[in-house]
Design a protein around this motif. Structure first.
Motif, PDB file in Angstrom:
ATOM      1  N   TYR A 168       0.226  -1.424  -0.188  1.00 19.17           N
ATOM      2  CA  TYR A 168      -0.122  -0.135  -0.167  1.00 19.17           C
ATOM      3  C   TYR A 168       0.782   1.315  -0.166  1.00 19.17           C
ATOM      4  CZ  TYR A 168      -3.867  -2.232   1.263  1.00 19.17           C
ATOM      5  OH  TYR A 168      -4.614  -3.559   1.102  1.00 19.17           O
ATOM      6  N   GLU A 169       2.161   0.847  -1.746  1.00 20.49           N
ATOM      7  CA  GLU A 169       2.337   2.571  -1.147  1.00 20.49           C
ATOM      8  C   GLU A 169       1.960   3.471  -1.384  1.00 20.49           C
ATOM      9  OE1 GLU A 169       6.023   1.668  -3.606  1.00 20.49           O
ATOM     10  OE2 GLU A 169       7.326   0.239  -2.550  1.00 20.49           O
ATOM     11  N   ASP A 170       1.365   5.514  -1.763  1.00 17.65           N
ATOM     12  CA  ASP A 170       1.036   6.551  -1.678  1.00 17.65           C
ATOM     13  C   ASP A 170       1.209   6.397  -3.046  1.00 17.65           C
ATOM     14  OD1 ASP A 170      -0.113   8.637  -1.645  1.00 17.65           O
ATOM     15  OD2 ASP A 170       1.538   9.676  -0.767  1.00 17.65           O
ATOM     16  N   SER A 171      -0.013   6.255  -3.337  1.00 21.25           N
ATOM     17  CA  SER A 171       0.428   6.059  -4.841  1.00 21.25           C
ATOM     18  C   SER A 171      -0.550   7.661  -5.751  1.00 21.25           C
ATOM     19  CB  SER A 171      -0.810   4.716  -5.432  1.00 21.25           C
ATOM     20  OG  SER A 171      -2.595   5.425  -5.251  1.00 21.25           O
ATOM     21  N   GLN A 172      -0.121   8.501  -4.765  1.00 19.76           N
ATOM     22  CA  GLN A 172      -0.756   9.911  -5.538  1.00 19.76           C
ATOM     23  C   GLN A 172       0.066  10.557  -6.573  1.00 19.76           C
ATOM     24  OE1 GLN A 172      -0.554  12.903  -2.714  1.00 19.76           O
ATOM     25  NE2 GLN A 172      -2.065  14.302  -3.274  1.00 19.76           N
ATOM     26  N   ASN A 173       1.381  10.247  -6.399  1.00 23.11           N
ATOM     27  CA  ASN A 173       2.488  10.493  -7.615  1.00 23.11           C
ATOM     28  C   ASN A 173       2.704   9.274  -8.529  1.00 23.11           C
ATOM     29  OD1 ASN A 173       2.470  12.526  -6.285  1.00 23.11           O
ATOM     30  ND2 ASN A 173       3.900  12.495  -5.163  1.00 23.11           N
ATOM     31  N   LEU A 174       1.920   8.013  -8.653  1.00 24.24           N
ATOM     32  CA  LEU A 174       2.352   7.166  -9.352  1.00 24.24           C
ATOM     33  C   LEU A 174       1.146   7.753 -10.423  1.00 24.24           C
ATOM     34  CD1 LEU A 174       2.048   4.159  -7.366  1.00 24.24           C
ATOM     35  CD2 LEU A 174       3.898   4.935  -7.872  1.00 24.24           C
ATOM     36  N   SER A 175       1.441   7.203 -12.100  1.00 21.82           N
ATOM     37  CA  SER A 175       0.984   6.448 -13.173  1.00 21.82           C
ATOM     38  C   SER A 175      -0.680   6.207 -12.861  1.00 21.82           C
ATOM     39  CB  SER A 175       1.153   5.912 -14.399  1.00 21.82           C
ATOM     40  OG  SER A 175       1.437   4.785 -14.286  1.00 21.82           O
ATOM     41  N   LYS A 176      -1.405   7.031 -13.703  1.00 18.36           N
ATOM     42  CA  LYS A 176      -3.176   6.250 -13.701  1.00 18.36           C
ATOM     43  C   LYS A 176      -3.473   5.137 -14.495  1.00 18.36           C
ATOM     44  CE  LYS A 176      -4.695  11.218 -14.309  1.00 18.36           C
ATOM     45  NZ  LYS A 176      -6.194  11.391 -15.421  1.00 18.36           N
ATOM     46  N   LEU A 177      -4.472   4.786 -13.592  1.00 21.27           N
ATOM     47  CA  LEU A 177      -5.105   3.218 -13.803  1.00 21.27           C
ATOM     48  C   LEU A 177      -4.681   2.623 -15.658  1.00 21.27           C
ATOM     49  CD1 LEU A 177      -5.906   1.096 -11.363  1.00 21.27           C
ATOM     50  CD2 LEU A 177      -8.334   1.662 -12.556  1.00 21.27           C
ATOM     51  N   PRO A 178      -4.529   1.658 -15.530  1.00 25.43           N
ATOM     52  CA  PRO A 178      -3.904   1.250 -16.821  1.00 25.43           C
ATOM     53  C   PRO A 178      -5.499   1.032 -17.751  1.00 25.43           C
ATOM     54  CG  PRO A 178      -2.904  -0.574 -15.727  1.00 25.43           C
ATOM     55  CD  PRO A 178      -3.627   0.359 -14.783  1.00 25.43           C
ATOM     56  N   THR A 179      -6.068   1.600 -18.991  1.00 26.85           N
ATOM     57  CA  THR A 179      -6.575   2.000 -19.872  1.00 26.85           C
ATOM     58  C   THR A 179      -7.390   0.979 -19.792  1.00 26.85           C
ATOM     59  OG1 THR A 179      -5.168   3.910 -21.101  1.00 26.85           O
ATOM     60  CG2 THR A 179      -7.622   2.878 -21.927  1.00 26.85           C
ATOM     61  N   ASP A 180      -7.282  -0.412 -19.829  1.00 24.30           N
ATOM     62  CA  ASP A 180      -8.222  -1.770 -19.959  1.00 24.30           C
ATOM     63  C   ASP A 180      -8.725  -1.250 -18.654  1.00 24.30           C
ATOM     64  OD1 ASP A 180      -5.735  -2.347 -18.960  1.00 24.30           O
ATOM     65  OD2 ASP A 180      -5.536  -4.271 -20.465  1.00 24.30           O
ATOM     66  N   ILE A 181      -7.943  -1.483 -17.291  1.00 25.70           N
ATOM     67  CA  ILE A 181      -9.077  -1.564 -16.105  1.00 25.70           C
ATOM     68  C   ILE A 181      -9.857  -0.209 -15.854  1.00 25.70           C
ATOM     69  CG2 ILE A 181      -8.270  -2.182 -14.043  1.00 25.70           C
ATOM     70  CD1 ILE A 181      -7.713  -3.579 -15.537  1.00 25.70           C
TER      71      ILE A 181
END
Length: 407
Positions: A168-181
């Motif tokens: 559960y790392e902080d995902s605020q700065n991560l890329s968005k969810l894959p398009t297919d998901i």
């Protein structure tokens, strides 16, 4: 006699022409009205409408034919009338037959479309998977019997391709969810829930949906146990009766979301925006709501036993009948909130702001009110203060004296 014959025939032709125009107008208006329905529903409604029109025309034809037969003994007029009527009825029958054939063709095509879309869903190219998801959505709209199967397939696709990361790392700065998901979630969220079978629930447990956009999504009764929902946009989403036990919702936006009767025990809701959200009768025992914003939220009858609400903002929230037993409300802002009949037995209310709050029949037994601000509270009674634990730093209304047992 010739004039009578001519006028009778002309009147008949005009009358039939009017009926024909009326029928066409009715059909076109029917197509426009049914634009929002699925193809199968359109076919059923049009079939019924044309059958009704054919019956009406047939009835009128018999009446007209009987009338002219009795008044005119001219075989020519009767012959013309009969031909016109046969042609009109034949046209209606052909239309009905064509619609039935179209319906049968659609039923034959759907399985082929379904198989092809399932095959493409496992393709390596994301563009192909993206197209397959939308193809399945169209099938779900056209075929009532395939609706729920497709929703379960898309849910399984998400579980398989977006498993949760236990760190559960902080995902605020991560890329968005894959398009297919994201696309699969969007399709599930906007499905026609009236087609859902009774007692069937969407299974999205242990999935990583961080940074997803689920604005106005319908996830009522969905199972999201253990899911990572960090920074998800749930604005105006329907999560009523959903199971969100042990979920990670840090930083998510649930503005005006419907969480009525939702299950959120041990959920992490740190910093979550729940402004104007409906949490009535929700279960949040042992949940972490530290720093959460619940202004104007509805929490009537909610259970927050042992919950951590340190520094939470609950201004003007409706907390009538809420169970806060043994919860931590230290430094929380409850200005203007409605705590009528609330249970705060053993709760930590140190330095809490309760000014202008409605405390009628609230139970503060053994609650810690040290440094709390109760000035301007409505319906506060001496008995409530006597039952609580406080000190001389507690700000009480002017007409109240500090209880002798307070240190």
């Amino acid at each position: 006699m010739s004039l009578i014959k001519t006028n009778g025939l002309t009147t008949l032709l005009v009358f039939i022409l009017i009926i024909f125009i009326f029928t066409l107008t009715l059909i076109f208006s029917l197509f426009e009205t049914l634009a929002v329905f699925s193809n199968q529903q359109k076919i059923q409604y049009i079939n019924q409408a044309l059958t009704t029109v054919a019956i009406i025309i047939g009835g009128l034809a018999l009446i007209i034919n009987a009338y002219y037969t009795s008044r005119l003994s001219f075989g020519e007029n009767q012959s013309v009338l009969t031909k016109l009527l046969y042609r009109t009825l034949a046209w209606d029958n052909n239309m009905v037959t064509d619609i039935k054939n179209t319906q049968e063709t659609l039923e034959e095509i759907v399985p082929e479309r379904f198989s092809k879309a399932i095959e493409q869903l496992g393709n390596e190219k994301i563009e192909t998977r993206f197209a397959a998801i939308y193809a399945l959505e169209r099938i779900a709209r056209d075929s009532h019997k395939d609706h729920w199967t497709i929703m379960e397939i898309l849910a399984a696709f998400i579980r398989e391709n977006a498993p949760v990361n236990q760190k559960y790392e902080d995902s605020q700065n991560l890329s968005k969810l894959p398009t297919d998901i994201q696309t699969a979630l969007t399709v599930i969220g906007r499905r026609d829930s009236y087609k859902d079978p009774v007692n069937q629930k969407l299974d999205l447990r242990n999935t990583d949906l961080s940074n997803a956009d689920l604005t106005e999504a319908n996830l009522s009764k969905a199972i999201l146990v253990g899911a990572n929902l960090q920074w998800v946009n749930f604005t105006r989403a329907n999560l009523s009766e959903a199971d969100l036990s042990i979920t990670y919702l840090c930083g998510s936006i649930l503005y005006e979301a419907n969480l009525q009767k939702a299950m959120l025990p041990e959920a992490n809701l740190q910093g979550v925006v729940l402004r104007k959200a409906n949490l009535s009768k929700a279960i949040l025992y042992d949940a972490n709501l530290e720093g959460a914003i619940l202004c104007d939220a509805k929490l009537q009858g909610a259970i927050l036993c042992g919950a951590n609400l340190e520094g939470a903002v609950l201004c003007d929230a409706n907390l009538e009948g809420v169970n806060f037993e043994d919860s931590n409300l230290q430094d929380a802002n409850l200005i203007g909130s409605n705590l009528q009949n609330a249970k705060l037995v053993g709760a930590n209310l140190e330095a809490v702001l309760l000014s202008t709050a409605n405390l009628q029949d609230a139970n503060f037994q053994e609650a810690n009110l040290s440094r709390a601000n109760l000035s301007g509270c409505e319906n506060l009674e001496l008995q409530q203060i006597e039952q609580a634990i406080g000190d001389r730093t507690t700000m009480l209304p002017e007409n109240f004296k500090i209880p002798k047992h307070w240190k």
